[in-house]
Write a protein that holds these residues in place. Structure first.
Motif, PDB file in Angstrom:
ATOM      1  N   LYS A 148       0.791  -1.191  -0.070  1.00 18.87           N
ATOM      2  CA  LYS A 148      -0.007   0.037   0.032  1.00 18.87           C
ATOM      3  C   LYS A 148       0.836   1.248   0.006  1.00 18.87           C
ATOM      4  N   ARG A 149       1.880   1.292   0.771  1.00 16.29           N
ATOM      5  CA  ARG A 149       2.726   2.429   0.880  1.00 16.29           C
ATOM      6  C   ARG A 149       3.670   2.543  -0.508  1.00 16.29           C
ATOM      7  N   LEU A 150       3.955   1.449  -1.200  1.00 14.07           N
ATOM      8  CA  LEU A 150       4.562   1.625  -2.422  1.00 14.07           C
ATOM      9  C   LEU A 150       3.841   2.113  -3.291  1.00 14.07           C
ATOM     10  N   LEU A 151       2.494   1.537  -3.641  1.00 14.81           N
ATOM     11  CA  LEU A 151       1.440   2.242  -4.722  1.00 14.81           C
ATOM     12  C   LEU A 151       1.438   3.705  -4.271  1.00 14.81           C
ATOM     13  N   GLN A 152       1.016   4.142  -3.130  1.00  9.56           N
ATOM     14  CA  GLN A 152       0.719   5.419  -2.897  1.00  9.56           C
ATOM     15  C   GLN A 152       1.843   6.297  -3.021  1.00  9.56           C
ATOM     16  N   SER A 153       3.241   5.970  -2.920  1.00  8.00           N
ATOM     17  CA  SER A 153       4.358   6.374  -3.379  1.00  8.00           C
ATOM     18  C   SER A 153       4.386   6.805  -4.771  1.00  8.00           C
ATOM     19  N   LEU A 154       4.130   5.576  -5.443  1.00 13.69           N
ATOM     20  CA  LEU A 154       4.169   5.854  -7.079  1.00 13.69           C
ATOM     21  C   LEU A 154       2.920   6.491  -7.537  1.00 13.69           C
ATOM     22  N   ASP A 155       1.909   6.575  -6.819  1.00 14.89           N
ATOM     23  CA  ASP A 155       0.937   7.580  -7.305  1.00 14.89           C
ATOM     24  C   ASP A 155       1.087   8.909  -7.081  1.00 14.89           C
ATOM     25  N   HIS A 156       1.846   9.393  -6.180  1.00 14.41           N
ATOM     26  CA  HIS A 156       2.319  10.668  -5.780  1.00 14.41           C
ATOM     27  C   HIS A 156       3.473  11.166  -6.878  1.00 14.41           C
ATOM     28  N   LEU A 157       4.364  10.248  -7.225  1.00 10.83           N
ATOM     29  CA  LEU A 157       5.397  10.424  -8.056  1.00 10.83           C
ATOM     30  C   LEU A 157       4.985  10.608  -9.483  1.00 10.83           C
ATOM     31  N   ALA A 158       3.908   9.701  -9.983  1.00  8.80           N
ATOM     32  CA  ALA A 158       3.380  10.102 -11.287  1.00  8.80           C
ATOM     33  C   ALA A 158       2.669  10.962 -11.421  1.00  8.80           C
ATOM     34  N   ALA A 159       1.918  11.663 -10.254  1.00  8.82           N
ATOM     35  CA  ALA A 159       1.036  12.791 -10.262  1.00  8.82           C
ATOM     36  C   ALA A 159       1.933  13.890 -10.416  1.00  8.82           C
ATOM     37  N   SER A 160       3.088  13.993  -9.603  1.00  8.52           N
ATOM     38  CA  SER A 160       3.747  15.170  -9.698  1.00  8.52           C
ATOM     39  C   SER A 160       4.804  15.406 -10.858  1.00  8.52           C
ATOM     40  N   ALA A 161       5.126  14.268 -11.320  1.00 11.53           N
ATOM     41  CA  ALA A 161       6.001  14.235 -12.604  1.00 11.53           C
ATOM     42  C   ALA A 161       4.946  14.609 -13.862  1.00 11.53           C
ATOM     43  N   ALA A 162       3.671  14.218 -13.935  1.00 16.68           N
ATOM     44  CA  ALA A 162       2.758  14.619 -14.813  1.00 16.68           C
ATOM     45  C   ALA A 162       2.456  16.129 -14.888  1.00 16.68           C
ATOM     46  N   LEU A 163       2.094  16.550 -13.464  1.00 16.47           N
ATOM     47  CA  LEU A 163       1.840  18.080 -13.389  1.00 16.47           C
ATOM     48  C   LEU A 163       3.320  18.850 -13.736  1.00 16.47           C
ATOM     49  N   ALA A 164       4.439  18.523 -13.565  1.00 12.68           N
ATOM     50  CA  ALA A 164       5.436  19.189 -13.788  1.00 12.68           C
ATOM     51  C   ALA A 164       5.712  19.325 -15.422  1.00 12.68           C
ATOM     52  N   ALA A 165       5.387  18.051 -15.867  1.00 11.93           N
ATOM     53  CA  ALA A 165       5.518  18.060 -17.482  1.00 11.93           C
ATOM     54  C   ALA A 165       4.507  19.019 -18.075  1.00 11.93           C
ATOM     55  N   ILE A 166       3.131  19.231 -17.604  1.00 11.57           N
ATOM     56  CA  ILE A 166       2.037  19.846 -18.120  1.00 11.57           C
ATOM     57  C   ILE A 166       2.463  21.471 -17.855  1.00 11.57           C
ATOM     58  N   ALA A 167       3.310  21.620 -16.675  1.00  9.34           N
ATOM     59  CA  ALA A 167       3.605  23.157 -16.388  1.00  9.34           C
ATOM     60  C   ALA A 167       4.731  23.504 -17.264  1.00  9.34           C
ATOM     61  N   ALA A 168       5.628  22.584 -17.874  1.00  5.90           N
ATOM     62  CA  ALA A 168       6.761  22.746 -18.559  1.00  5.90           C
ATOM     63  C   ALA A 168       6.220  23.324 -19.971  1.00  5.90           C
TER      64      ALA A 168
END
Length: 197
Positions: free
Chosen positions: A177-197
């Protein structure tokens, strides 16, 4: 069957190109394969609508968008994905596009990836996961010896990587569960950074 998704890089290009008149060439890969989709996008802007033509191989598809709003590139992306996935003549409803703000575990990983992640959590090791970003996410998991748990490192991106590192103690379900949560947060932050760029 592999589901075709346009990469974030292509979405950013489409966001700019829907506001221009002209012809644009694209080459995209199917998710989890090296099969390219090569298509030509022709854009003709009018005062109240925009006319798009997609040419791929010997097929030619057209779309007219009358509602000129900021998400026109997402409408175009859904149209291109429908062509690539062979749904143009079936009248099958297009699945709603996943935005970075609404990524959850059910949408982020397919069943095979979820199984791979569970195996990684149980035995340790490393894994590359394609979660729909421009580059795959690298995961490394070490099983702790002193207590039941894991230490994990997750990396998204190459030139300017986003990383997460944590240690979780508990049973396998808690660690997964912790691994999935961390993966979700990382993917969401990377996607938002890509959209902002």
């Amino acid at each position: 069957m592999n589901r075709f998704f346009l990469a974030d890089k292509t979405l950013r290009l489409l966001a700019a190109q829907v506001n221009l008149n002209g012809t644009f060439h694209h080459s995209c890969n199917f998710k989890n394969t090296n099969l390219p989709l090569i298509f030509v996008l022709q854009v003709e802007r009018g005062s109240s609508s925009t006319f798009f033509t997609i040419v791929t191989g010997d097929e030619k598809h057209s779309l007219t968008v009358y509602d000129l709003d900021k998400d026109m590139h997402l409408v175009l992306a859904d149209f291109i994905e429908s062509i690539a996935n062979g749904r143009m003549d079936t009248a099958e409803a297009v699945t709603p596009r996943v935005r970075a703000e609404s990524v959850d575990r059910g949408q982020l990983l397919d069943a095979n990836q979820h199984k791979q992640l569970h195996q990684l959590e149980r035995k340790g090791g490393s894994l590359l996961l394609d979660v729909g970003l421009d580059e795959a996410v690298s995961l490394a998991v070490h099983r702790t010896q002193s207590r039941n748990g894991i230490t994990a490192i997750l990396v998204a991106g190459g030139s300017c990587p986003r990383t997460q590192c944590f240690t979780a103690y508990g049973d396998d379900q808690h660690c997964l569960k912790r691994l999935l949560q961390s993966l979700d947060h990382l993917a969401a932050s990377a996607a938002l950074a890509a959209i902002a760029a």
